[in-house]
Design a protein around this motif. Structure first.
Motif, PDB file in Angstrom:
ATOM      1  N   GLN A 198       0.835  -1.196   0.000  1.00  0.00           N
ATOM      2  CA  GLN A 198       0.000   0.000   0.000  1.00  0.00           C
ATOM      3  C   GLN A 198       0.873   1.250   0.000  1.00  0.00           C
ATOM      4  N   PRO A 199       0.936   1.990  -1.077  1.00  0.00           N
ATOM      5  CA  PRO A 199       1.738   3.219  -1.085  1.00  0.00           C
ATOM      6  C   PRO A 199       1.341   4.169   0.048  1.00  0.00           C
ATOM      7  N   ASN A 229       7.241   9.657  -8.678  1.00  0.00           N
ATOM      8  CA  ASN A 229       8.224   9.484  -9.741  1.00  0.00           C
ATOM      9  C   ASN A 229       7.727   8.471 -10.779  1.00  0.00           C
ATOM     10  N   ARG A 230       7.233   8.962 -11.904  1.00  0.00           N
ATOM     11  CA  ARG A 230       6.749   8.039 -12.937  1.00  0.00           C
ATOM     12  C   ARG A 230       7.725   7.969 -14.112  1.00  0.00           C
ATOM     13  N   GLN A 231       8.889   8.585 -13.911  1.00  0.00           N
ATOM     14  CA  GLN A 231       9.831   8.545 -15.040  1.00  0.00           C
ATOM     15  C   GLN A 231      10.509   7.189 -15.155  1.00  0.00           C
ATOM     16  N   ARG A 232      10.705   6.572 -13.980  1.00  0.00           N
ATOM     17  CA  ARG A 232      11.339   5.248 -14.041  1.00  0.00           C
ATOM     18  C   ARG A 232      10.276   4.214 -14.413  1.00  0.00           C
ATOM     19  N   LYS A 233      10.671   3.395 -15.397  1.00  0.00           N
ATOM     20  CA  LYS A 233       9.679   2.484 -15.981  1.00  0.00           C
ATOM     21  C   LYS A 233       9.119   1.495 -14.951  1.00  0.00           C
ATOM     22  N   GLU A 234      10.029   0.948 -14.096  1.00  0.00           N
ATOM     23  CA  GLU A 234       9.572  -0.088 -13.162  1.00  0.00           C
ATOM     24  C   GLU A 234       8.594   0.496 -12.133  1.00  0.00           C
ATOM     25  N   ILE A 235       8.821   1.791 -11.763  1.00  0.00           N
ATOM     26  CA  ILE A 235       7.914   2.417 -10.795  1.00  0.00           C
ATOM     27  C   ILE A 235       6.574   2.721 -11.465  1.00  0.00           C
ATOM     28  N   LEU A 236       6.638   3.180 -12.692  1.00  0.00           N
ATOM     29  CA  LEU A 236       5.414   3.457 -13.455  1.00  0.00           C
ATOM     30  C   LEU A 236       4.588   2.176 -13.606  1.00  0.00           C
ATOM     31  N   ASN A 237       5.297   1.074 -13.946  1.00  0.00           N
ATOM     32  CA  ASN A 237       4.594  -0.206 -14.117  1.00  0.00           C
ATOM     33  C   ASN A 237       3.928  -0.651 -12.827  1.00  0.00           C
ATOM     34  N   TYR A 238       4.616  -0.408 -11.710  1.00  0.00           N
ATOM     35  CA  TYR A 238       4.092  -0.871 -10.422  1.00  0.00           C
ATOM     36  C   TYR A 238       2.933   0.010  -9.941  1.00  0.00           C
ATOM     37  N   LEU A 239       3.147   1.329  -9.987  1.00  0.00           N
ATOM     38  CA  LEU A 239       2.133   2.243  -9.429  1.00  0.00           C
ATOM     39  C   LEU A 239       1.041   2.592 -10.444  1.00  0.00           C
ATOM     40  N   GLY A 240       1.376   2.464 -11.713  1.00  0.00           N
ATOM     41  CA  GLY A 240       0.421   2.858 -12.748  1.00  0.00           C
ATOM     42  C   GLY A 240       0.484   4.353 -12.983  1.00  0.00           C
TER      43      GLY A 240
END
Lengths: 242, 521
Positions: A198-199, A229-240
């Motif tokens: 849960q963020p 931070n949505r610039q990093r791909k893995e974080i974007l994929n995880y958080l949407g």
């Protein structure tokens, strides 16, 4: 001497017996005393493996775990200055609250007066006065986790590992317990690592959060920054996307 | 509103007849009533007292020894996750379930008899031999029933134990014993019941005046002493004992499913414990495997051709197969009909009623087969030649004996099918044969195959009621083997025993594969 938990190149190969595959992992991170460092990341990324390595349930093939500059990875789980809380099954269901906590001090349960007093104080600290004779089945989920935290307190170990400890609780109870935890960690100068999906938990509990992906720590940032931070791909994929 | 089906009624009626008719016969048929003066004298006899005490004593000792040893073996097994050939050993521990009792007895005589691998001489016959055989059967069964308790311990508890530094005794006290405590009484009562009603073992290894149980005494009264009144008293006593034990058993209820994965626990053990566990497991495996191996070695050295050329062997095999298959078909059909109704009751949330209905299928635990056989003997004897009825009676009684296994095997899947698919099937108007072949059969195939295989093998190897009713014309393989053992034709018996075991295993394997083959449960 630097008062912190320092993990460097802690390596481990996770074998997935179902898929017959091996995933190499290597972790580097630091956490300071009084800090709750949240660990977030996708399922299977290695968050729980990292906690298991620190607790000694898994054996690292290489690397170091330093607490205040002293190596601890050579010790057996019982000798490490570590307490761990799980999402469930933290308590023995047939033992009452007092005994569940007392086990943390002495498994033989032969407690001195001071030790019995310590258990009583932990009960008071966690708001569990009068619950000492109850069995876990007679407690709510939040109360059960409080008992587990009380046991971690009486053990007086510096490192507290939390593996999704509040996942089964409602929002109000999570917030309440996170506040309790923050106060304890700060007052006792403990180091806590908390795995969460849960963020919002990370935001509430931690100044800093580590993102774990593919068997390693890919980024440690201020929690709010990392969650934005949505610039990093893995974080974007995880958080949407936002 | 979904109404519960009535498919169980005919089965219940037949079961009631099979139990009540013999019981009424035992209690009322003139000349054999257990309250008549002759019977009353027998009630007070020293012989009856001795038989009763020995029945209870051997069952008690067998239970205590089997369960104590099983606890040690199961603990070693549970904590030694990487023991080589783990799943093979688990299969080996399932073997005594299908090994006919009389074959196991032959194996035990081969190992412990005079001239055996570990000769105990004459002391084998009597209590010692009975205990050795009962441990052979019940130790592996208890291990398999107790092992799931270890697997029910959450892995977090093992981690906690490591972190809190619990030693082996503390792990037992805080983790293992609480998990076992629930199952142990149920397993204990089951083993006690099996030993109390054990017939073939006591008949072949005991049977003398000092070591006769109620079951064997019933048989001796009917077949050797021709004293039906005595048999009636013994049967009533045996029924009462079993009813008391069954009442305990039903109250305890808690019996784990015998479904064991080969996964290991996350409980670290030191080198010394590892070595000790390995020794315990090796001894247990040797104990279970040795009688079967010894019997096979004896068979290979025996007059194989002579025995195989004997038409008696093939006729007995045919009778055994007919009895086994017929009993299994009846058993599975009866289980299916009972479970149809009980699943309906589950579906409409009447779980207690459903539980009682399924419990009726286990009536054979309360009224042992030999008691039913005695009742039928008493009922039929005045009117017909009882021996003409041998095959149908043996089939019916064996079907009743197999019913608890069949219900246990089919039950979970049938309940699951009902809960998952009933509403969907109703909305699609899918019923009858169409529903059975497309919805119910695919997941039921495997449990039906297992139930058919198990009940056939059990009935083929049973030496119980057939001993009461069997004649030279209606001899089954176990009865033939028993006759050879009684006549001390040991080398012929070795070959017959190996043949019987091989035949049972082959039929088991074929039925399980052919019927259950492609199904996924």
């Amino acid at each position: 001497m630097v008062e912190m938990l320092s993990i460097s190149q802690l390596s481990f190969s996770y074998t997935d017996t179902e898929n017959n595959s091996v995933m190499p992992m290597s972790f580097d991170l630091q956490a300071e005393r009084g800090e709750i460092l949240s660990l977030i990341g996708p399922s299977g990324s290695g968050k729980t493996s990292l906690l298991n390595l620190i607790a000694g349930f898994n054996q690292a093939s290489d690397g170091k775990i330093l607490l205040d500059d002293k190596e601890i990875q050579q010790f057996a789980p019982a000798q490490r200055p570590v307490s761990m809380l799980f999402q469930s099954h933290n308590l023995f269901p047939h033992l009452d609250v007092f005994t569940n906590i007392a086990l943390g001090i002495r498994p033989s349960l032969k407690l001195s007066n001071e030790e019995q007093q310590a258990v009583g104080e932990a009960l008071v600290t966690l708001g569990l006065e009068g619950f000492n004779k109850r069995k876990p089945g007679q407690l709510s989920g939040g109360q059960q986790q409080r008992v587990a935290i009380a046991r971690a307190l009486v053990r007086q170990h510096e490192i507290l590992l939390l593996d999704e400890p509040f996942a089964a609780l409602g929002p109000a109870m999570r917030t309440e317990l996170i506040e309790v935890l923050k106060e304890l960690v700060s007052r006792r100068k403990m180091i806590a690592l908390m795995v969460s999906h849960q963020p919002t938990d990370a935001l509430l509990a931690s100044k800093r959060t580590a993102f774990i992906d593919n068997g390693g720590v890919t980024s440690i940032q201020e929690t709010a920054d990392l969650l934005n931070n949505r610039q990093r791909k893995e974080i974007l994929n995880y958080l949407g996307p936002k | 509103m979904h109404k519960p089906g009535k498919s169980a009624y005919p089965v219940l009626a037949i079961l009631a007849f099979m139990v009540l008719a013999p019981m009424i016969a035992l209690l009322t048929v003139p000349g054999t009533s257990f309250i008549e003066s002759e019977s009353l004298a027998f009630w007070k006899s020293a012989y009856l007292r001795r038989v009763l005490i020995f029945s209870l004593w051997q069952a008690f000792l067998s239970t205590v020894l089997s369960i104590s040893l099983a606890l040690i073996v199961a603990r070693a097994f549970a904590r030694h996750g990487k023991f080589p050939y783990r799943s093979f050993i688990l299969k080996l521990f399932g073997l005594p379930l299908v090994v006919p009792a009389v074959v196991a007895v032959f194996g035990i005589v081969s190992v412990f008899g005079s001239g055996g691998w570990i000769p105990l001489g004459r002391s084998l016959y009597g209590l010692n031999g009975i205990l050795l055989a009962h441990i052979f059967f019940n130790l592996p069964l208890a291990v398999r029933l107790l092992l799931p308790a270890w697997q029910s311990i959450p892995k977090q508890h093992w981690k906690l134990a490591q972190q809190l530094g619990l030693n082996s005794w503390q792990q037992w006290k805080y983790l293992e014993w609480p998990a076992l405590r629930e199952n142990l009484p149920g397993v204990g009562v089951l083993v006690f019941m099996l030993c109390l009603t054990s017939f073939a073992v006591v008949l072949t290894l005991g049977g003398g005046p000092k070591s006769t149980t109620l079951e064997v005494a019933i048989y001796q009264s009917l077949r050797f002493d021709f004293e039906p009144s005595q048999a009636v008293v013994l049967a009533v006593l045996q029924f009462s004992l079993c009813a008391i034990v069954a009442m305990f058993s039903f109250r305890l209820q808690k019996l784990p499913e015998v479904e064991i994965t080969s996964s290991s626990l996350q409980c670290p053990v030191d080198l010394k414990t590892l070595a000790l566990n390995s020794i315990i497991l090796l001894v247990a495996v040797t104990y279970v495997a040795m009688p079967i191996l010894a019997m096979l070695v004896d068979a290979l050295n025996g007059p194989i051709l002579q025995v195989l050329m004997n038409p008696k062997l093939w006729r007995s095999a045919a009778f055994s197969l007919i009895i086994g298959l017929s009993a299994a078909m009846l058993s599975v059909l009866a289980a299916w009909l009972i479970l149809q109704s009980s699943s309906d009751l589950y579906y409409i949330k009447q779980k207690r009623k459903a539980g009682y209905l399924e419990m009726v299928g286990s009536i054979v635990y309360v009224v042992p087969p030999l008691v039913i056989g005695t009742g039928l003997f008493v009922l039929i004897a005045p009117r017909f030649n009882v021996f003409d009825w041998a095959i149908p009676i043996v089939i019916l009684v064996n079907a009743m004996m197999g019913l608890p296994f069949a219900i246990r095997s089919l039950g979970p899947t049938m309940r699951q099918n009902k809960m998952r698919y009933q509403r969907l099937c109703e909305s699609l108007n899918l019923k009858g044969w169409d529903r059975f072949k497309t919805i119910d059969w695919p997941p039921l195939r495997k449990p039906i195959g297992l139930a058919m295989a198990l009940v056939t093998a059990l009935a083929m190897g049973d030496l119980g009621v057939i001993a009461l009713f069997g004649t030279p014309e209606t001899t089954t393989l176990p009865l033939l083997l028993y006759h050879q053992l009684s006549a001390y034709l040991m080398s012929e018996a070795a070959v017959t025993a190996a043949f019987l075991l091989g035949f049972c295993l082959l039929v088991f394997w074929l039925l399980e594969g052919l019927i259950g083959g492609g199904g996924d449960a």
